[in-house]
Design a protein around this motif. Sequence first.
Motif, mmCIF file in Angstrom:
data_model
loop_
_atom_site.group_PDB
_atom_site.id
_atom_site.type_symbol
_atom_site.label_atom_id
_atom_site.label_comp_id
_atom_site.label_asym_id
_atom_site.label_seq_id
_atom_site.Cartn_x
_atom_site.Cartn_y
_atom_site.Cartn_z
ATOM 1 N N THR A 164 -0.103 3.258 10.423
ATOM 2 C CA THR A 164 0.464 3.707 9.165
ATOM 3 C C THR A 164 1.799 3.003 9.010
ATOM 4 O OG1 THR A 164 1.534 5.583 10.232
ATOM 5 C CG2 THR A 164 -0.623 5.980 9.267
ATOM 6 N N ARG A 165 2.338 3.049 7.815
ATOM 7 C CA ARG A 165 3.660 2.451 7.586
ATOM 8 C C ARG A 165 4.382 3.285 6.537
ATOM 9 N NH1 ARG A 165 1.144 -2.489 6.609
ATOM 10 N NH2 ARG A 165 -0.402 -2.003 5.084
ATOM 11 N N ILE A 166 5.679 3.278 6.590
ATOM 12 C CA ILE A 166 6.492 3.963 5.587
ATOM 13 C C ILE A 166 6.417 3.177 4.288
ATOM 14 C CG2 ILE A 166 8.879 4.557 4.929
ATOM 15 C CD1 ILE A 166 7.710 6.424 7.026
ATOM 16 N N GLN A 167 6.358 3.912 3.185
ATOM 17 C CA GLN A 167 6.427 3.294 1.857
ATOM 18 C C GLN A 167 7.772 3.634 1.254
ATOM 19 O OE1 GLN A 167 3.491 4.345 -1.212
ATOM 20 N NE2 GLN A 167 5.193 4.335 -2.610
ATOM 21 N N LEU A 168 8.442 2.627 0.741
ATOM 22 C CA LEU A 168 9.711 2.789 0.059
ATOM 23 C C LEU A 168 9.525 2.236 -1.343
ATOM 24 C CD1 LEU A 168 12.771 3.329 0.009
ATOM 25 C CD2 LEU A 168 13.081 1.042 0.990
ATOM 26 N N ALA A 169 9.614 3.086 -2.356
ATOM 27 C CA ALA A 169 9.461 2.659 -3.752
ATOM 28 C C ALA A 169 10.830 2.677 -4.412
ATOM 29 C CB ALA A 169 8.491 3.569 -4.480
ATOM 30 N N LEU A 170 11.230 1.524 -4.936
ATOM 31 C CA LEU A 170 12.546 1.372 -5.539
ATOM 32 C C LEU A 170 12.444 1.098 -7.029
ATOM 33 C CD1 LEU A 170 14.147 -1.052 -2.911
ATOM 34 C CD2 LEU A 170 14.393 1.436 -3.035
ATOM 35 N N ASN A 171 13.364 1.662 -7.798
ATOM 36 C CA ASN A 171 13.522 1.285 -9.198
ATOM 37 C C ASN A 171 14.362 0.014 -9.224
ATOM 38 O OD1 ASN A 171 12.221 3.607 -10.216
ATOM 39 N ND2 ASN A 171 14.112 4.779 -10.011
ATOM 40 N N LEU A 183 9.202 8.231 -1.893
ATOM 41 C CA LEU A 183 8.930 7.894 -0.503
ATOM 42 C C LEU A 183 7.496 8.245 -0.171
ATOM 43 C CD1 LEU A 183 12.147 9.412 1.053
ATOM 44 C CD2 LEU A 183 11.655 6.981 0.788
ATOM 45 N N GLY A 184 6.913 7.496 0.734
ATOM 46 C CA GLY A 184 5.549 7.799 1.132
ATOM 47 C C GLY A 184 5.235 7.245 2.503
ATOM 48 N N VAL A 185 4.034 7.574 2.947
ATOM 49 C CA VAL A 185 3.477 7.025 4.173
ATOM 50 C C VAL A 185 2.111 6.493 3.804
ATOM 51 C CG1 VAL A 185 2.652 7.522 6.505
ATOM 52 C CG2 VAL A 185 4.744 8.627 5.651
ATOM 53 N N GLU A 186 1.910 5.197 4.005
ATOM 54 C CA GLU A 186 0.614 4.582 3.716
ATOM 55 C C GLU A 186 -0.235 4.587 4.974
ATOM 56 O OE1 GLU A 186 -1.227 0.616 1.663
ATOM 57 O OE2 GLU A 186 0.439 0.348 3.060
ATOM 58 N N ALA A 187 -1.380 5.239 4.884
ATOM 59 C CA ALA A 187 -2.355 5.245 5.972
ATOM 60 C C ALA A 187 -3.417 4.194 5.667
ATOM 61 C CB ALA A 187 -2.994 6.619 6.092
ATOM 62 N N GLN A 188 -4.167 3.825 6.664
ATOM 63 C CA GLN A 188 -5.215 2.838 6.464
ATOM 64 C C GLN A 188 -6.521 3.446 5.974
ATOM 65 O OE1 GLN A 188 -4.626 -0.568 6.707
ATOM 66 N NE2 GLN A 188 -2.570 0.273 6.774
ATOM 67 N N THR A 189 -6.746 4.735 6.231
ATOM 68 C CA THR A 189 -8.018 5.361 5.872
ATOM 69 C C THR A 189 -7.792 6.752 5.272
ATOM 70 O OG1 THR A 189 -8.340 6.504 7.975
ATOM 71 C CG2 THR A 189 -9.146 4.212 7.836
ATOM 72 N N PRO A 190 -8.711 7.192 4.408
ATOM 73 C CA PRO A 190 -8.644 8.567 3.907
ATOM 74 C C PRO A 190 -8.723 9.603 5.033
ATOM 75 C CG PRO A 190 -10.074 7.272 2.493
ATOM 76 C CD PRO A 190 -9.743 6.422 3.699
ATOM 77 N N ALA A 191 -9.421 9.285 6.115
ATOM 78 C CA ALA A 191 -9.512 10.217 7.244
ATOM 79 C C ALA A 191 -8.128 10.488 7.835
ATOM 80 C CB ALA A 191 -10.461 9.677 8.309
ATOM 81 N N GLN A 192 -7.272 9.490 7.876
ATOM 82 C CA GLN A 192 -5.908 9.693 8.363
ATOM 83 C C GLN A 192 -5.129 10.624 7.429
ATOM 84 O OE1 GLN A 192 -5.055 5.368 8.780
ATOM 85 N NE2 GLN A 192 -4.003 6.036 10.647
ATOM 86 N N VAL A 193 -5.357 10.461 6.132
ATOM 87 C CA VAL A 193 -4.701 11.338 5.158
ATOM 88 C C VAL A 193 -5.186 12.774 5.361
ATOM 89 C CG1 VAL A 193 -4.376 11.843 2.696
ATOM 90 C CG2 VAL A 193 -4.372 9.459 3.502
#
Length: 156
Positions: free
Chosen positions: A4-11, A64-74
């Motif tokens: 997984t990785r952290i997601q950083l969304a910026l304006n 902010l978010g966390v991107e997983a590779q699979t729906p099972a991880q979510v």
Amino acid sequence: MTTTRIQLALNVDDIDEATTFYTRLFGVAPHKRRDGYANFVIADPPLKLVLIERPGAGGGLNHLGVEAQTPAQVDASLARFSEAGLPTRVARQDVCCNAEQHKVFVDAPDVPLGFWEFYAVTEDNPANPANPDGAPTSVCELTCAAGGDQTISCCG
């Protein structure tokens, strides 16, 4: 092991200027580029960087978010959140940020939009489809609109 990785969304005020800067800063080209939107998949450090053009609101955190590779991880994260008693909202097949996503929102007290999102991309859609009546098409948009500011959308 799936990562997984952290997601950083910026304006950002200017998507072209910001895309050029972050391409140089991290040494990678955007993974996806659309009108007013760009995202980068950065291996080192492991980061999903999302840029959302919002003239006049640049320089601020969008979400902010966390991107997983699979729906099972979510789903595994959702089970952990539920067990911990955290307030959540589930969105399967949510269309947001130019992709279809399987996600869960976790309410948080001190995050700009009031939540973290844990998600996996299930289909890399080229655009967010619009409802004919103009209503938001994603839980992301609905959540932001519910906060009282109809102009706010997690994904621009």
